[in-house]
Design an enzyme around this catalytic site. Structure first.
Site, PDB file in Angstrom:
ATOM      1  N   LYS A 170       0.914  -1.250  -0.035  1.00 39.70           N
ATOM      2  CA  LYS A 170       0.002  -0.047   0.017  1.00 39.70           C
ATOM      3  C   LYS A 170       0.826   1.088   0.102  1.00 39.70           C
ATOM      4  O   LYS A 170       1.930   1.269   0.680  1.00 39.70           O
ATOM      5  CB  LYS A 170      -0.973   0.023   1.172  1.00 39.70           C
ATOM      6  N   SER A 222      -9.553   0.527   3.264  1.00 42.91           N
ATOM      7  CA  SER A 222      -8.951   1.525   2.404  1.00 42.91           C
ATOM      8  C   SER A 222      -8.112   0.903   1.564  1.00 42.91           C
ATOM      9  O   SER A 222      -7.349   1.507   0.628  1.00 42.91           O
ATOM     10  CB  SER A 222      -8.484   2.773   3.200  1.00 42.91           C
ATOM     11  N   SER A 268      -9.332  -1.636   7.379  1.00 44.51           N
ATOM     12  CA  SER A 268      -8.980  -1.599   6.164  1.00 44.51           C
ATOM     13  C   SER A 268      -8.380  -2.696   5.539  1.00 44.51           C
ATOM     14  O   SER A 268      -8.110  -2.379   4.144  1.00 44.51           O
ATOM     15  CB  SER A 268      -8.057  -0.183   6.273  1.00 44.51           C
TER      16      SER A 268
END
Length: 523
Positions: A79, A170, A194
């Protein structure tokens, strides 16, 4: 040779050691799939040059009989809120666009030390503030299942090709990257769900370790007291393997546990006769789909039929958790985002009227509405006249929520079985009709409690909805009991056989016909 990358990490590792495939071939195949699935927008930065160099180095080690470990030569993604030395780290925000960190996050360095090969940095909600991966300056991430044959056939009347599915957030880019076969493991950050939320919607495994088991050093913080690096893989065994590499004390992170972590291998034969599984009654939340409820009941019955003890338990403060989480989350966000002032690093406005004017303009230009909204909320809760009424009370409720889990586990329960999400992945056009705060409250309703209590949790894909989309269930375990948690998760994974029966059948036609002109060969 184009390799079928939709296999397990451990299978790919075995093939590398047996010489059935080279690390370079594996890397090139993953890079090929990254390009062919670029329409998913899973990656912000593709590190092709770095990946090929690392793969060549892995091949050299294999030729000398000196592999660094199980992850040597294995492609991974991370990420874009984890620092990567010499590689842009943006947090999907204008504020950090173009920022090049001078060091690697600890988890990144550990993967490099074990020979893993970096495919790139994945897309996500700006600074991790969202539950759909729709609020990135680089555009939203599309769920690979949007393009599965079954979903297209079962799509509701009135939907069109533009109405693709969200990944959840996310860490949606990381989940999409694994689901699409562009890497074998991807890291996300998990603050309130997330990692687990997008893993569930994309039909893969998402693990949130115990707080303090995996270093946060180099993870650009959202909520320091809840952030945990999360692991996304295609099966539970692979998640356990990655955890064995990533876990352990880090002198750069004082919140990590001092005791050494011993990597473990999950058993092939699993005895459930001494296992007690709790079903929290408060998790029968409003808005939960009938499909999720039916699947939850079915799996509970399966455990009971296999010899486990399944009992109803109570976590009485769960109804207050979302509100509590919102207060604490935004308060820490307000504190963490204060560092982005245009003076030290990141975006800086051209406004030169005064330092205060430049500071205000920088933050207005650098942050989106979601980030600014959370900063404003957090600052309100932290005002001197509001501090005790909101922030301190939320801290007390957080303690009560954590104590609920302690009492349940002390009563003899080993693992809790809950839903992960209220339903399957929502179409994008439907999802964005709600504001970010409402969406996050809906998507994270089952996941954020584990973050506030610091407990390990994992989501496992277990079935398909009537629309042909993945559905998952979550296990929450006792602190530092990842081995037990993942063993239980593996048993369910084996029983449901989602990965080998459902996943391959549904996703094998993921690519748009005009973009896929090669057939993947099996290892």
């Amino acid at each position: 040779m184009l390799i079928n990358t939709r296999i397990y990490l451990l299978q790919a590792a075995a093939a590398l050691r047996l010489g059935q495939v080279s690390a370079t071939e594996l890397c090139q195949s993953c890079l090929s799939f990254v390009k062919e699935t670029s329409f998913l927008n899973a990656y912000i930065t593709v590190t092709e040059e770095v990946a090929l160099k690392q793969a060549a180095e892995a091949d050299k080690r294999f030729s000398q009989g000196k592999p660094l470990g199980l992850l040597d030569g294995i492609p991974f993604a991370i990420k874009d809120n984890f620092s990567t030395q010499g590689i842009q780290t943006t947090c999907a925000s204008h504020m950090l666009k173009g920022y090049i960190p001078p060091y690697n996050a600890t988890v990144v360095q550990k993967l490099f030390n074990h020979g893993a090969v970096l495919m790139g940095k994945t897309n996500h909600d700006e600074f991790g503030m969202g539950s759909g991966s729709t609020d990135s300056i680089f555009g939203p991430v599309k769920n690979p299942w949007s393009y599965s044959k079954t979903y297209k056939e079962k799509r509701f009347a009135g939907h069109n090709d533009a109405d693709w599915l969200i990944t959840g957030g996310s860490s949606g880019g990381s989940a999409a990257a694994v689901s699409a076969g562009t890497c074998y493991v991807a890291l996300g950050s998990d603050t309130g769900g997330s990692t687990r939320n997008p893993a569930c919607h994309c039909g893969v495994v998402g693990l949130k370790p115990t707080y303090g088991l995996v270093s946060r050093h180099g993870l650009i913080p959202l909520v320091n007291s809840m952030d945990v690096p999360g692991i996304i893989t295609r099966c539970v065994d692979d998640a356990a393997t990655a955890l064995g590499v990533l876990a352990g004390h880090d002198p750069y992170d004082s919140t990590t546990f001092q005791n050494p972590f011993e990597p473990f291998k999950l058993p092939e034969t699993i005895d459930l006769s001494k296992l007690c599984i709790g079903i929290p009654k408060e998790y029968h939340a409003p808005g939960m789909s009938a499909e999720i409820l039916s699947l939850w009941t079915k799996v509970a019955d399966m455990f009971e039929d296999a010899g486990a003890k399944v009992i109803a338990v109570s976590l009485p403060h769960t109804p207050y958790s979302i509100v509590c989480y919102h207060v604490l989350c935004t308060s820490e966000v307000a504190s963490n985002m204060a560092r982005f002032d245009g003076l030290q690093y990141g975006h800086r406005s051209d406004v030169e009227d005064s330092t205060e004017a430049m500071y205000a303009a920088t933050r207005r230009e650098g942050f989106n509405d979601v980030v600014r909204g959370r900063i404003l909320s957090g600052n309100f809760f932290l005002l001197k006249q509001n501090y005790e009424q909101y922030f301190l009370k939320a801290q007390k409720v957080r303690r009560l929520i954590a104590d609920d889990f302690v009492k349940v586990f002390e009563s003899g329960v080993h693992v809790l079985l809950t839903p992960t999400t209220l339903g399957d992945a929502a179409p994008y056009l439907e999802f964005i009709q709600e504001d970010n705060r409402t969406r996050s409250a809906q998507e994270d309703v089952f996941t954020q409690c584990a973050n506030m209590a610091g407990l390990p949790a994992v989501t496992v894909p277990v079935g398909l909805s009537r629309r042909g989309l993945p559905l998952g269930l979550q296990f929450i375990g006792r602190a530092l009991c990842e081995e037990q948690l993942l063993t239980v998760a593996k048993w369910l994974e084996t029983q449901m056989d989602f990965a080998t029966l459902q996943f391959n059948r549904e996703i094998k036609n993921i690519y748009k016909p005009q973009q896929h002109n090669k057939s993947a060969s099996s290892l």
